[in-house]
Design a protein around this motif. Sequence first.
Motif, PDB file in Angstrom:
ATOM      1  N   ILE A 124       0.842  -1.201   0.000  1.00 44.22           N
ATOM      2  CA  ILE A 124       0.000   0.000   0.000  1.00 44.22           C
ATOM      3  C   ILE A 124       0.875   1.248   0.000  1.00 44.22           C
ATOM      4  CG2 ILE A 124      -2.094  -0.965   1.013  1.00 44.22           C
ATOM      5  CD1 ILE A 124      -1.144  -0.147   3.737  1.00 44.22           C
ATOM      6  N   ARG A 125       0.368   2.297  -0.650  1.00 45.67           N
ATOM      7  CA  ARG A 125       1.145   3.521  -0.797  1.00 45.67           C
ATOM      8  C   ARG A 125       1.089   4.411   0.446  1.00 45.67           C
ATOM      9  NH1 ARG A 125      -1.848   3.089  -5.409  1.00 45.67           N
ATOM     10  NH2 ARG A 125      -3.125   4.962  -5.081  1.00 45.67           N
ATOM     11  N   HIS A 126       0.031   4.259   1.223  1.00 44.78           N
ATOM     12  CA  HIS A 126      -0.147   5.154   2.375  1.00 44.78           C
ATOM     13  C   HIS A 126      -0.510   4.363   3.638  1.00 44.78           C
ATOM     14  CE1 HIS A 126      -0.045   8.524  -0.444  1.00 44.78           C
ATOM     15  NE2 HIS A 126      -0.898   7.839  -1.191  1.00 44.78           N
ATOM     16  N   PRO A 127       0.419   3.534   4.105  1.00 45.24           N
ATOM     17  CA  PRO A 127       0.129   2.730   5.294  1.00 45.24           C
ATOM     18  C   PRO A 127      -0.112   3.560   6.551  1.00 45.24           C
ATOM     19  CG  PRO A 127       2.448   2.591   4.701  1.00 45.24           C
ATOM     20  CD  PRO A 127       1.760   3.271   3.567  1.00 45.24           C
ATOM     21  N   MET A 128       0.470   4.763   6.594  1.00 42.68           N
ATOM     22  CA  MET A 128       0.250   5.611   7.764  1.00 42.68           C
ATOM     23  C   MET A 128      -1.207   6.062   7.848  1.00 42.68           C
ATOM     24  SD  MET A 128       3.099   8.355   9.017  1.00 42.68           S
ATOM     25  CE  MET A 128       4.427   7.371   8.358  1.00 42.68           C
ATOM     26  N   TYR A 129      -1.795   6.356   6.690  1.00 45.58           N
ATOM     27  CA  TYR A 129      -3.212   6.708   6.670  1.00 45.58           C
ATOM     28  C   TYR A 129      -4.061   5.503   7.050  1.00 45.58           C
ATOM     29  CZ  TYR A 129      -1.984  11.056   4.257  1.00 45.58           C
ATOM     30  OH  TYR A 129      -1.464  12.282   3.944  1.00 45.58           O
ATOM     31  N   ALA A 130      -3.638   4.317   6.615  1.00 42.76           N
ATOM     32  CA  ALA A 130      -4.349   3.096   6.995  1.00 42.76           C
ATOM     33  C   ALA A 130      -4.322   2.927   8.511  1.00 42.76           C
ATOM     34  CB  ALA A 130      -3.721   1.884   6.308  1.00 42.76           C
ATOM     35  N   ALA A 131      -3.172   3.242   9.110  1.00 40.75           N
ATOM     36  CA  ALA A 131      -3.054   3.168  10.568  1.00 40.75           C
ATOM     37  C   ALA A 131      -4.002   4.158  11.238  1.00 40.75           C
ATOM     38  CB  ALA A 131      -1.609   3.454  10.991  1.00 40.75           C
ATOM     39  N   PHE A 132      -4.144   5.345  10.648  1.00 41.87           N
ATOM     40  CA  PHE A 132      -5.053   6.346  11.214  1.00 41.87           C
ATOM     41  C   PHE A 132      -6.507   5.880  11.139  1.00 41.87           C
ATOM     42  CE2 PHE A 132      -1.758   9.807  10.158  1.00 41.87           C
ATOM     43  CZ  PHE A 132      -1.218   9.713  11.431  1.00 41.87           C
ATOM     44  N   TRP A 133      -6.880   5.240  10.023  1.00 42.95           N
ATOM     45  CA  TRP A 133      -8.236   4.708   9.915  1.00 42.95           C
ATOM     46  C   TRP A 133      -8.483   3.640  10.970  1.00 42.95           C
ATOM     47  CZ3 TRP A 133     -11.713   7.450   7.861  1.00 42.95           C
ATOM     48  CH2 TRP A 133     -11.520   8.165   6.676  1.00 42.95           C
ATOM     49  N   LEU A 134      -7.498   2.769  11.183  1.00 43.39           N
ATOM     50  CA  LEU A 134      -7.629   1.746  12.214  1.00 43.39           C
ATOM     51  C   LEU A 134      -7.747   2.373  13.598  1.00 43.39           C
ATOM     52  CD1 LEU A 134      -5.018  -0.853  10.893  1.00 43.39           C
ATOM     53  CD2 LEU A 134      -7.502  -1.125  10.946  1.00 43.39           C
ATOM     54  N   TRP A 135      -6.979   3.427  13.825  1.00 46.57           N
ATOM     55  CA  TRP A 135      -7.062   4.154  15.100  1.00 46.57           C
ATOM     56  C   TRP A 135      -8.489   4.666  15.303  1.00 46.57           C
ATOM     57  CZ3 TRP A 135      -3.124   8.569  16.628  1.00 46.57           C
ATOM     58  CH2 TRP A 135      -3.547   9.189  17.800  1.00 46.57           C
ATOM     59  N   GLY A 136      -9.052   5.257  14.272  1.00 48.60           N
ATOM     60  CA  GLY A 136     -10.407   5.789  14.377  1.00 48.60           C
ATOM     61  C   GLY A 136     -11.432   4.713  14.706  1.00 48.60           C
ATOM     62  N   ILE A 137     -11.278   3.545  14.087  1.00 49.90           N
ATOM     63  CA  ILE A 137     -12.185   2.425  14.373  1.00 49.90           C
ATOM     64  C   ILE A 137     -12.009   1.945  15.808  1.00 49.90           C
ATOM     65  CG2 ILE A 137     -12.705   0.017  13.793  1.00 49.90           C
ATOM     66  CD1 ILE A 137     -11.866   0.745  10.878  1.00 49.90           C
ATOM     67  N   ALA A 138     -10.737   1.847  16.242  1.00 49.63           N
ATOM     68  CA  ALA A 138     -10.459   1.414  17.613  1.00 49.63           C
ATOM     69  C   ALA A 138     -11.035   2.398  18.628  1.00 49.63           C
ATOM     70  CB  ALA A 138      -8.950   1.275  17.817  1.00 49.63           C
ATOM     71  N   GLN A 139     -10.981   3.676  18.301  1.00 50.78           N
ATOM     72  CA  GLN A 139     -11.515   4.698  19.207  1.00 50.78           C
ATOM     73  C   GLN A 139     -13.023   4.516  19.394  1.00 50.78           C
ATOM     74  OE1 GLN A 139      -9.661   8.551  18.901  1.00 50.78           O
ATOM     75  NE2 GLN A 139     -11.601   9.617  19.155  1.00 50.78           N
ATOM     76  N   ILE A 140     -13.709   4.171  18.333  1.00 49.45           N
ATOM     77  CA  ILE A 140     -15.150   3.912  18.418  1.00 49.45           C
ATOM     78  C   ILE A 140     -15.432   2.705  19.308  1.00 49.45           C
ATOM     79  CG2 ILE A 140     -17.167   3.146  17.086  1.00 49.45           C
ATOM     80  CD1 ILE A 140     -16.040   4.775  14.726  1.00 49.45           C
ATOM     81  N   LEU A 141     -14.588   1.675  19.188  1.00 50.65           N
ATOM     82  CA  LEU A 141     -14.799   0.439  19.956  1.00 50.65           C
ATOM     83  C   LEU A 141     -14.405   0.578  21.424  1.00 50.65           C
ATOM     84  CD1 LEU A 141     -13.409  -2.062  17.288  1.00 50.65           C
ATOM     85  CD2 LEU A 141     -15.811  -1.759  17.936  1.00 50.65           C
ATOM     86  N   LEU A 142     -13.467   1.480  21.713  1.00 46.51           N
ATOM     87  CA  LEU A 142     -12.988   1.621  23.095  1.00 46.51           C
ATOM     88  C   LEU A 142     -13.681   2.737  23.864  1.00 46.51           C
ATOM     89  CD1 LEU A 142      -9.159   1.126  22.467  1.00 46.51           C
ATOM     90  CD2 LEU A 142     -10.657  -0.423  23.745  1.00 46.51           C
ATOM     91  N   LEU A 143     -14.022   3.818  23.176  1.00 43.31           N
ATOM     92  CA  LEU A 143     -14.641   4.964  23.846  1.00 43.31           C
ATOM     93  C   LEU A 143     -16.093   5.066  23.397  1.00 43.31           C
ATOM     94  CD1 LEU A 143     -11.749   7.580  23.463  1.00 43.31           C
ATOM     95  CD2 LEU A 143     -12.139   5.928  25.315  1.00 43.31           C
ATOM     96  N   HIS A 144     -16.991   4.540  24.192  1.00 47.26           N
ATOM     97  CA  HIS A 144     -18.403   4.424  23.807  1.00 47.26           C
ATOM     98  C   HIS A 144     -19.135   5.749  24.022  1.00 47.26           C
ATOM     99  CE1 HIS A 144     -18.195  -0.232  24.530  1.00 47.26           C
ATOM    100  NE2 HIS A 144     -17.328   0.208  23.633  1.00 47.26           N
ATOM    101  N   ASN A 145     -18.915   6.649  23.092  1.00 48.68           N
ATOM    102  CA  ASN A 145     -19.526   7.972  23.197  1.00 48.68           C
ATOM    103  C   ASN A 145     -19.713   8.541  21.795  1.00 48.68           C
ATOM    104  OD1 ASN A 145     -19.330  11.113  23.545  1.00 48.68           O
ATOM    105  ND2 ASN A 145     -19.782  10.337  25.605  1.00 48.68           N
ATOM    106  N   TRP A 146     -20.904   9.079  21.536  1.00 47.27           N
ATOM    107  CA  TRP A 146     -21.200   9.603  20.203  1.00 47.27           C
ATOM    108  C   TRP A 146     -20.332  10.796  19.829  1.00 47.27           C
ATOM    109  CZ3 TRP A 146     -23.659   6.613  17.039  1.00 47.27           C
ATOM    110  CH2 TRP A 146     -24.617   5.718  17.508  1.00 47.27           C
ATOM    111  N   ILE A 147     -19.777  11.484  20.818  1.00 47.04           N
ATOM    112  CA  ILE A 147     -18.955  12.666  20.526  1.00 47.04           C
ATOM    113  C   ILE A 147     -17.487  12.294  20.446  1.00 47.04           C
ATOM    114  CG2 ILE A 147     -18.234  14.958  21.324  1.00 47.04           C
ATOM    115  CD1 ILE A 147     -20.995  15.281  22.584  1.00 47.04           C
ATOM    116  N   TYR A 148     -16.880  11.894  21.559  1.00 47.24           N
ATOM    117  CA  TYR A 148     -15.439  11.638  21.530  1.00 47.24           C
ATOM    118  C   TYR A 148     -15.079  10.236  21.055  1.00 47.24           C
ATOM    119  CZ  TYR A 148     -16.011   9.687  26.294  1.00 47.24           C
ATOM    120  OH  TYR A 148     -16.398   8.968  27.396  1.00 47.24           O
ATOM    121  N   GLY A 149     -16.066   9.359  20.916  1.00 46.22           N
ATOM    122  CA  GLY A 149     -15.788   8.062  20.310  1.00 46.22           C
ATOM    123  C   GLY A 149     -15.659   8.164  18.798  1.00 46.22           C
ATOM    124  N   LEU A 150     -16.533   8.965  18.198  1.00 47.42           N
ATOM    125  CA  LEU A 150     -16.532   9.127  16.741  1.00 47.42           C
ATOM    126  C   LEU A 150     -15.734  10.338  16.265  1.00 47.42           C
ATOM    127  CD1 LEU A 150     -19.075   7.281  17.336  1.00 47.42           C
ATOM    128  CD2 LEU A 150     -20.056   8.253  15.265  1.00 47.42           C
TER     129      LEU A 150
END
Length: 202
Positions: A124-150
């Motif tokens: 992949i050309r932009h693995p760092m961006y892929a890591a950021f997307w994964l971070w965002g998904i993990a944040q949703i799964l770990l922080l159960h809040n419509w504001i700071y989770g998403l």
Amino acid sequence: MSELTRKIVFLICFVTIYAIRFYFARQVKQNKITDNRKTIQETFLLSLTVVGMFILPLIGIFTPWLKFAAYNLPSWTGWLGVVVFSLAIWLFWRSHTDLSLNWSASLQIRENHSLVQTGVYQYIRHPMYAAFWLWGIAQILLLHNWIYGLSYIISFLPMYFLRISQEEQMMIDTFGEQYRDYMTHTGRVIPKLYQERLESEE
């Protein structure tokens, strides 16, 4: 997994990623920038992303101000969040390691910049961006809040779609056909697995 445990896990992962970024930022500090395409718009969108990835989560973790926006997910989603965030950390670290002194936090080309096509960059050309997307998904799964989770996913979207095309144009301007050829057999953030399978069958 309890709410407290999920928050502690998030903070540990968060600190780990910033430690990685700090270490590599120091490594490239002395490497001269030869092409700087950073704009006011990019600076604004980066600031917006910082709010989503840093400020709002910390407010949510350390204060009760955003509790009104809480949501409930099954306990096992916390463990899934750990797995996703761990993958994000590994990919983030590996991206920096593979780029070495070619890395820049913004739209910049550094002295003696080379086109890296090894390690995770051969897929992949932009693995760092892929890591950021994964971070965002993990944040949703770990922080159960419509504001700071998403907040990270939402704040990262405009940054990603603006910058990804600009970054690829900068690479085309710098490396020409070499980068165009590289684009044909790699995905932006997801490997071109179907194409690789076809090539292996030929």
